[in-house]
Design an enzyme around this catalytic site. Structure first.
Site, PDB file in Angstrom:
ATOM      1  N   ASN A 136       0.835  -1.198   0.000  1.00  0.00           N
ATOM      2  CA  ASN A 136       0.000   0.000   0.000  1.00  0.00           C
ATOM      3  C   ASN A 136       0.879   1.261   0.000  1.00  0.00           C
ATOM      4  O   ASN A 136       2.089   1.188   0.212  1.00  0.00           O
ATOM      5  CB  ASN A 136      -0.915  -0.016   1.238  1.00  0.00           C
ATOM      6  CG  ASN A 136      -2.185   0.800   1.031  1.00  0.00           C
ATOM      7  OD1 ASN A 136      -2.331   1.561   0.071  1.00  0.00           O
ATOM      8  ND2 ASN A 136      -3.119   0.659   1.962  1.00  0.00           N
ATOM      9  N   PHE A 137       0.251   2.401  -0.232  1.00  0.00           N
ATOM     10  CA  PHE A 137       0.883   3.728  -0.149  1.00  0.00           C
ATOM     11  C   PHE A 137       2.055   3.895  -1.117  1.00  0.00           C
ATOM     12  O   PHE A 137       3.044   4.555  -0.811  1.00  0.00           O
ATOM     13  CB  PHE A 137       1.301   4.044   1.294  1.00  0.00           C
ATOM     14  CG  PHE A 137       0.135   4.043   2.249  1.00  0.00           C
ATOM     15  CD1 PHE A 137      -0.843   5.025   2.165  1.00  0.00           C
ATOM     16  CD2 PHE A 137      -0.012   3.044   3.219  1.00  0.00           C
ATOM     17  CE1 PHE A 137      -1.947   5.018   3.026  1.00  0.00           C
ATOM     18  CE2 PHE A 137      -1.103   3.029   4.087  1.00  0.00           C
ATOM     19  CZ  PHE A 137      -2.074   4.021   3.997  1.00  0.00           C
ATOM     20  N   LEU A 138       1.943   3.281  -2.299  1.00  0.00           N
ATOM     21  CA  LEU A 138       2.915   3.557  -3.365  1.00  0.00           C
ATOM     22  C   LEU A 138       2.696   4.990  -3.840  1.00  0.00           C
ATOM     23  O   LEU A 138       1.589   5.356  -4.226  1.00  0.00           O
ATOM     24  CB  LEU A 138       2.690   2.571  -4.520  1.00  0.00           C
ATOM     25  CG  LEU A 138       3.375   2.898  -5.857  1.00  0.00           C
ATOM     26  CD1 LEU A 138       4.892   2.926  -5.706  1.00  0.00           C
ATOM     27  CD2 LEU A 138       2.953   1.895  -6.923  1.00  0.00           C
ATOM     28  N   THR A 172      -4.511  -3.311  -3.819  1.00  0.00           N
ATOM     29  CA  THR A 172      -5.653  -2.748  -4.537  1.00  0.00           C
ATOM     30  C   THR A 172      -5.197  -1.446  -5.187  1.00  0.00           C
ATOM     31  O   THR A 172      -4.249  -0.811  -4.727  1.00  0.00           O
ATOM     32  CB  THR A 172      -6.830  -2.425  -3.598  1.00  0.00           C
ATOM     33  OG1 THR A 172      -6.393  -1.521  -2.577  1.00  0.00           O
ATOM     34  CG2 THR A 172      -7.395  -3.674  -2.956  1.00  0.00           C
ATOM     35  N   LEU A 427      -6.680  -0.034   3.334  1.00  0.00           N
ATOM     36  CA  LEU A 427      -6.863   1.358   3.744  1.00  0.00           C
ATOM     37  C   LEU A 427      -6.407   2.339   2.659  1.00  0.00           C
ATOM     38  O   LEU A 427      -5.529   2.030   1.889  1.00  0.00           O
ATOM     39  CB  LEU A 427      -6.065   1.600   5.020  1.00  0.00           C
ATOM     40  CG  LEU A 427      -6.429   0.636   6.148  1.00  0.00           C
ATOM     41  CD1 LEU A 427      -5.468   0.789   7.311  1.00  0.00           C
ATOM     42  CD2 LEU A 427      -7.854   0.867   6.609  1.00  0.00           C
TER      43      LEU A 427
HETATM   44  C1  YNC Z   1      -0.120   1.049  -9.373  1.00  0.00           C
HETATM   45  N1  YNC Z   1      -0.984   1.782  -8.686  1.00  0.00           N
HETATM   46  O1  YNC Z   1       1.371   0.183 -15.104  1.00  0.00           O
HETATM   47  P1  YNC Z   1       3.779  -1.030 -17.091  1.00  0.00           P
HETATM   48  S1  YNC Z   1      -2.231   1.832  -5.115  1.00  0.00           S
HETATM   49  C2  YNC Z   1       1.029  -0.954  -9.642  1.00  0.00           C
HETATM   50  N2  YNC Z   1       0.160  -0.186  -8.950  1.00  0.00           N
HETATM   51  O2  YNC Z   1       4.029  -0.349 -15.639  1.00  0.00           O
HETATM   52  P2  YNC Z   1       6.165   5.063 -13.581  1.00  0.00           P
HETATM   53  C3  YNC Z   1       1.389   0.659 -11.205  1.00  0.00           C
HETATM   54  N3  YNC Z   1       1.639  -0.576 -10.776  1.00  0.00           N
HETATM   55  O3  YNC Z   1       2.280  -0.889 -17.324  1.00  0.00           O
HETATM   56  P3  YNC Z   1       4.343   6.912 -12.363  1.00  0.00           P
HETATM   57  C4  YNC Z   1       0.512   1.529 -10.544  1.00  0.00           C
HETATM   58  N4  YNC Z   1       0.472   2.690 -11.213  1.00  0.00           N
HETATM   59  O4  YNC Z   1       4.576  -0.274 -18.078  1.00  0.00           O
HETATM   60  C5  YNC Z   1       1.290   2.548 -12.255  1.00  0.00           C
HETATM   61  N5  YNC Z   1       1.833   1.336 -12.262  1.00  0.00           N
HETATM   62  O5  YNC Z   1       4.169  -2.458 -16.970  1.00  0.00           O
HETATM   63  C6  YNC Z   1       2.759   0.794 -13.244  1.00  0.00           C
HETATM   64  N6  YNC Z   1       0.236   8.272  -8.157  1.00  0.00           N
HETATM   65  O6  YNC Z   1       5.816   3.501 -13.739  1.00  0.00           O
HETATM   66  C7  YNC Z   1       2.348   1.084 -14.657  1.00  0.00           C
HETATM   67  N7  YNC Z   1      -0.661   5.432  -5.757  1.00  0.00           N
HETATM   68  O7  YNC Z   1       7.040   5.258 -12.411  1.00  0.00           O
HETATM   69  C8  YNC Z   1       3.639   0.985 -15.404  1.00  0.00           C
HETATM   70  O8  YNC Z   1       4.699   5.670 -13.304  1.00  0.00           O
HETATM   71  C9  YNC Z   1       4.628   1.559 -14.410  1.00  0.00           C
HETATM   72  O9  YNC Z   1       5.468   7.877 -12.350  1.00  0.00           O
HETATM   73  C10 YNC Z   1       4.894   3.033 -14.682  1.00  0.00           C
HETATM   74  O10 YNC Z   1       4.193   6.275 -10.912  1.00  0.00           O
HETATM   75  C11 YNC Z   1       3.066   5.507 -10.539  1.00  0.00           C
HETATM   76  O11 YNC Z   1      -0.420   1.709  -3.308  1.00  0.00           O
HETATM   77  C12 YNC Z   1       2.537   6.007  -9.186  1.00  0.00           C
HETATM   78  O12 YNC Z   1      -2.071   6.312  -7.235  1.00  0.00           O
HETATM   79  C13 YNC Z   1       1.283   5.207  -8.838  1.00  0.00           C
HETATM   80  O13 YNC Z   1       2.212   8.344  -7.060  1.00  0.00           O
HETATM   81  C14 YNC Z   1       3.609   5.766  -8.133  1.00  0.00           C
HETATM   82  O14 YNC Z   1       1.417   7.741 -10.398  1.00  0.00           O
HETATM   83  C15 YNC Z   1       2.245   7.512  -9.294  1.00  0.00           C
HETATM   84  O15 YNC Z   1       2.996   7.395 -12.770  1.00  0.00           O
HETATM   85  C16 YNC Z   1       1.575   8.089  -8.057  1.00  0.00           C
HETATM   86  O16 YNC Z   1       6.682   5.604 -14.851  1.00  0.00           O
HETATM   87  C17 YNC Z   1      -0.599   8.824  -7.100  1.00  0.00           C
HETATM   88  O17 YNC Z   1       4.027   1.427 -13.105  1.00  0.00           O
HETATM   89  C18 YNC Z   1      -0.728   7.845  -5.946  1.00  0.00           C
HETATM   90  C19 YNC Z   1      -1.206   6.481  -6.390  1.00  0.00           C
HETATM   91  C20 YNC Z   1      -0.985   4.042  -5.972  1.00  0.00           C
HETATM   92  C21 YNC Z   1      -1.962   3.554  -4.941  1.00  0.00           C
HETATM   93  C22 YNC Z   1      -1.031   1.091  -4.126  1.00  0.00           C
HETATM   94  C23 YNC Z   1      -0.787  -0.381  -4.362  1.00  0.00           C
HETATM   95  C24 YNC Z   1       0.500  -0.531  -5.117  1.00  0.00           C
HETATM   96  C25 YNC Z   1       0.772  -1.939  -5.542  1.00  0.00           C
HETATM   97  C26 YNC Z   1       2.079  -2.052  -6.290  1.00  0.00           C
HETATM   98  C27 YNC Z   1       2.329  -3.448  -6.830  1.00  0.00           C
HETATM   99  C28 YNC Z   1       2.816  -4.364  -5.724  1.00  0.00           C
HETATM  100  C29 YNC Z   1       3.184  -5.725  -6.299  1.00  0.00           C
HETATM  101  C30 YNC Z   1       3.543  -6.718  -5.203  1.00  0.00           C
HETATM  102  C31 YNC Z   1       4.954  -6.432  -4.598  1.00  0.00           C
HETATM  103  C32 YNC Z   1       5.362  -7.453  -3.494  1.00  0.00           C
HETATM  104  C33 YNC Z   1       5.508  -8.806  -4.135  1.00  0.00           C
HETATM  105  C34 YNC Z   1       5.902  -9.898  -3.135  1.00  0.00           C
HETATM  106  C35 YNC Z   1       6.196 -10.950  -2.714  1.00  0.00           C
END
Ligand code: YNC
Ligand code: MG
Length: 427
Positions: A136-138, A172, A427
């Site tokens: 969470n909190f990415l 999520t 959350l």
């Molecule tokens: C996202 N929310 O598709 P592709 S939710 C996962 N979760 O990759 P860049 C995401 N992946 O498609 P930016 C994602 N959002 O090319 C984007 N991506 O393969 C993917 N927003 O990276 C995307 N917080 O750094 C693409 O994108 C790649 O600069 C692009 O950064 C994204 O916490 C982000 O919504 C979300 O702060 C950090 O937009 C940014 O846009 C931002 O160029 C506002 O990334 C806040 C926001 C996300 C809330 C959350 C859940 C995160 C889950 C992450 C996945 C976890 C996988 C499991 C890991 C542990 C495994 C074990 C064991």
């Protein structure tokens, strides 16, 4: 397309038929084979662990998120997690401090530019029980978007989770990436129509006056709808609440946390002012017996059109620029005493009980929940369409929102789940 996700152990589409479900895509890795080095990062940044017990570091995290975290698709509102909330969300019993991962700037300012977190969670998914990481909190600072920092943060958290011998994760997101196991719509129940209309959260339907809207959503405490014995949860209720919750989730859903200890229930559900509100119903005839409970958390949204006057850059945010949203957290109930139904066979599941009895109980419980949220000055009550939630939407005047919440597993394949089978609230 999906240059990052196509390299990861996730399905690339939901119609990729599998011969076998409820399994990992990639085998576990032995500890020696997990890298002991940080994932390489551009020289503009360095890795850090955010110590949430130090108030200065918590303040940095709060600041990063309040300027850069999730916004709605129209960019009118942004989630505004308080430091107290973050402390609660990020520090459950047994929390590994290394899973609070930050990137700081090497420009001399050491400014926190990005964050991702994980917590360990015992999940039951279909018939499998597994330790997973809940991610969470990415968040990446707005000025650093689209530079592929997110994949680096995800790989670093994966490495630190793997070092603890965990190879699956649950998360999520509002956005769709490969590949959701379920997509659940947000629902909203107005409590303070005037403020919601004034701030642009809600709109007056054509031909409807504000007075009429207020009337429509008024919550009258009718004599027959207040549950006797309803009160704030206290420490002594913990074991009974744990039992009701685990039983409810297991009977009614197919993916949920297992609340293994009273300590975990205490952390997640014991009321904390301005963070988590939990109420129980105590059977007035049997002193001390809990029959139902519900909980919701406070997560304000910052109104962005007022960004300059919001006070985000001053000590205190102007409360007029926040919508006080309550989000439904966990609930559960024991149907026996309420309905007078006697369950002789203890193996009988709630699923076998008459659906309309469940609906009746839940509508009553959630009506009481709304009345309390109203009394506590919340502006709106939100939830997603998971668990049994759709059973109370129409009766209690919830309306569907624009947003959808997508549920994901990392390195775990299951057949898609129906919304009602989802029993995990993040959350
Ligand atoms: C996202 N929310 O598709 P592709 S939710 C996962 N979760 O990759 P860049 C995401 N992946 O498609 P930016 C994602 N959002 O090319 C984007 N991506 O393969 C993917 N927003 O990276 C995307 N917080 O750094 C693409 O994108 C790649 O600069 C692009 O950064 C994204 O916490 C982000 O919504 C979300 O702060 C950090 O937009 C940014 O846009 C931002 O160029 C506002 O990334 C806040 C926001 C996300 C809330 C959350 C859940 C995160 C889950 C992450 C996945 C976890 C996988 C499991 C890991 C542990 C495994 C074990 C064991
Ligand atoms: Mg980036």
């Amino acid at each position: 397309e999906h240059d990052f996700w196509k390299t990861q152990p996730v399905l690339l589409s939901s119609n990729s038929n599998q011969d076998k479900y409820d399994r990992a895509l990639k085998p576990d890795i032995s500890l020696e084979k997990v890298s002991k080095e940080f994932i390489p990062i551009s020289s503009e940044f360095y890795w850090c662990t955010v110590d949430i017990h130090k108030s200065s570091q918590m303040q940095e995290l709060y600041t990063l998120l309040s300027h850069n975290y999730v916004e709605d698709s129209d960019e009118l509102f942004r989630f505004h997690y308080s430091p107290e909330f973050l402390k609660w969300a990020l520090d459950p019993p047994g929390q590994n401090p290394d899973w609070h991962i930050g990137l700081r700037s090497t420009d001399g300012s050491n400014k926190l530019m990005a964050f991702i977190s994980g917590s360990e969670i015992e999940m039951k998914v279909n018939s499998v029980t597994k330790k997973m990481a809940e991610i969470n909190f990415l968040c990446v600072n707005k000025n650093l978007r689209k530079q592929r920092l997110a994949p680096i943060l995800i790989q670093e958290v994966t490495r630190r989770v793997n070092l603890c011998n965990i190879f699956q994760a649950v998360y999520t997101a509002g956005v769709e990436i490969p590949t959701p196991i379920s997509v659940c719509q947000y629902y909203h129940r107005p409590l303070n129509s005037k403020k919601l209309v004034d701030t642009g959260f809600s709109h007056l339907p054509p031909g409807v006056s504000l007075a009429k809207l207020v009337m429509h959503y008024r919550l009258l405490p009718e004599s027959n709808s207040q549950m006797p014995g309803l009160r704030l949860m206290t420490e002594k209720d913990i074991p009974q609440v744990r039992k009701i919750l685990n039983k409810y989730l297991n009977a009614r859903t197919k993916m949920h946390q297992i609340f293994k200890s009273d300590e975990i229930i205490k952390h997640w559900l014991l009321p904390k002012k301005d963070v988590i509100y939990t109420y129980v119903v105590e059977d007035i005839n049997k002193t001390g017996k809990i029959t139902d409970f519900f909980s919701f958390y406070l997560l304000p949204s910052l109104i962005l059109k007022n960004d300059k006057s919001s006070g985000l850059n001053t000590k205190k945010v102007n409360p007029n620029n926040l919508i006080n949203s309550a989000y439904l957290f966990y609930y559960g109930f024991n149907l026996e005493p309420a309905s007078g139904v006697e369950i002789k066979d203890s193996n009988i599941s709630y699923r076998d009980l008459n659906e309309s009895m469940i609906k009746e109980r839940l509508v009553l419980l959630m009506k009481n929940c709304l009345m309390i949220a109203k009394k506590e000055n919340f502006d709106v009550f939100n939830c997603v369409k998971i668990q049994d939630n759709e059973l109370f939407f129409d009766d209690l005047k919830f309306g569907s929102g624009d947003g959808h919440l997508h549920y994901y597993f990392y390195n775990w394949v299951i057949r898609d789940l129906k919304n009602r089978d989802i029993g995990l609230t993040m959350l």
